[in-house]
Design an enzyme around this catalytic site. Sequence first.
Site, PDB file in Angstrom:
ATOM      1  CG  HIS A 172      -0.416   0.329   2.502  1.00 55.37           C
ATOM      2  ND1 HIS A 172      -0.027  -0.613   3.425  1.00 55.37           N
ATOM      3  CD2 HIS A 172      -0.174   1.525   3.090  1.00 55.37           C
ATOM      4  CE1 HIS A 172       0.423  -0.022   4.511  1.00 55.37           C
ATOM      5  NE2 HIS A 172       0.351   1.279   4.338  1.00 55.37           N
ATOM      6  CD  GLU A 194      18.371  10.316   8.644  1.00 59.60           C
ATOM      7  OE1 GLU A 194      19.260  10.355   9.537  1.00 59.60           O
ATOM      8  OE2 GLU A 194      18.255  11.167   7.755  1.00 59.60           O
ATOM      9  CG  ASN A 196      16.685  14.069  13.920  1.00 60.09           C
ATOM     10  OD1 ASN A 196      15.914  14.502  13.061  1.00 60.09           O
ATOM     11  ND2 ASN A 196      16.752  14.597  15.131  1.00 60.09           N
ATOM     12  CG  ASP A 202      21.593  12.175  13.256  1.00 62.00           C
ATOM     13  OD1 ASP A 202      22.507  12.046  12.417  1.00 62.00           O
ATOM     14  OD2 ASP A 202      20.425  11.797  13.044  1.00 62.00           O
ATOM     15  CG  ASP A 228       0.116  -3.946   2.739  1.00 57.97           C
ATOM     16  OD1 ASP A 228       0.557  -3.412   1.701  1.00 57.97           O
ATOM     17  OD2 ASP A 228      -0.136  -3.301   3.776  1.00 57.97           O
ATOM     18  CB  SER A 326       2.654   2.044   6.305  1.00 58.52           C
ATOM     19  OG  SER A 326       1.398   2.212   6.896  1.00 58.52           O
TER      20      SER A 326
END
Length: 375
Positions: A172, A194, A196, A202, A228, A326
């Site tokens: 989705h 990653e 932040n 950081d 999904d 998600s």
Amino acid sequence: MLVNNVFSLLCFPLLMSVVRCSTLSRQRRQFVFPDEEELCSNRFTEEGTCKNVLDCRILLQKNDYNLLKESICGFEGITPKVCCPKSSHVISSTQAPPETTTTERPPKQIPPNLPEVCGIHNTTTTRIIGGREAPIGAWPWMTAVYIKQGGIRSVQCGGALVTNRHVITASHCVVNSAGTDVMPADVFSVRLGEHNLYSTDDDSNPIDFAVTSVKHHEHFVLATYLNDIAILTLNDTVTFTDRIRPICLPYRKLRYDDLAMRKPFITGWGTTAFNGPSSAVLREVQLPIWEHEACRQAYEKDLNITNVYMCAGFADGGKDACQGDSGGPMMLPVKTGEFYLIGIVSFGKKCALPGFPGVYTKVTEFLDWIAEHMV
């Protein structure tokens, strides 16, 4: 008198095996919420709580040594903890079905491009209390999936790096609003390493990749989030580092395991409340997986929860994956420490709504599909 009886039944006969039992206990309880109930189950008890044997009168009243011994789920010092039933119904050791062992079945198909080393995480944390900020670099396969719309590039979903060229996310996340067509690959990009999203100082040193191919499940249904799952192919080969490396896929481990009552980890940059602001930093939470039938009943008025779905969360709510999470990974460690991708954040009722667990795509049901499409 009760205390003496318990110790004579359990503690003294087990002193010679306390090292073995304690080791098993740590393996079972390694990833738990200390402030939440420690859920457990065994062949005597479908659902219980791991607690001090002296606090479990249901089992003590059975006066069944084998039942007590086989219900041990940990220790407090030398005092055993047992899987104490949540209801008064518990069968005796003579009525219990025999323990069964499962023979590992060879996988039907394994992608040839799986990494030799996977699932190595960068944190010594063995438990998460509620949702919290993840340590920098703790989850090196965590992927931020960006979508460019109207000239603006923003994080819309999460994903998990599984090879040096592939990220698994939710279907989705890659289709149009009607759910009928996959969006073109050039609107997507991913960021690895990653922490932040809005800071450059950081110490995370993330790397961006373009996406050259998007493959979503051909039978995905937006209305019910059926099937999904999607695979993103990156434009270049990822060089693995301590901060960027893949999670394992459950081809050889966990594929045929019953995962109910286990407590996997979920990570993401999603909102911390329904319709709330997104989190700038990666967050992590640990949630118990529901029995399939309980999940089916929770959503029976909305959709048919089949075996391709998996549910996790606390019955009273309070902790859950949320909007923006998600596509992110549900991760479970095995005894040797490696983490495996067992679920993909899919949908839920708002966020952490009491009585409604979050729903995840069950990765073990799609391993053949992944092997066919991850080329």
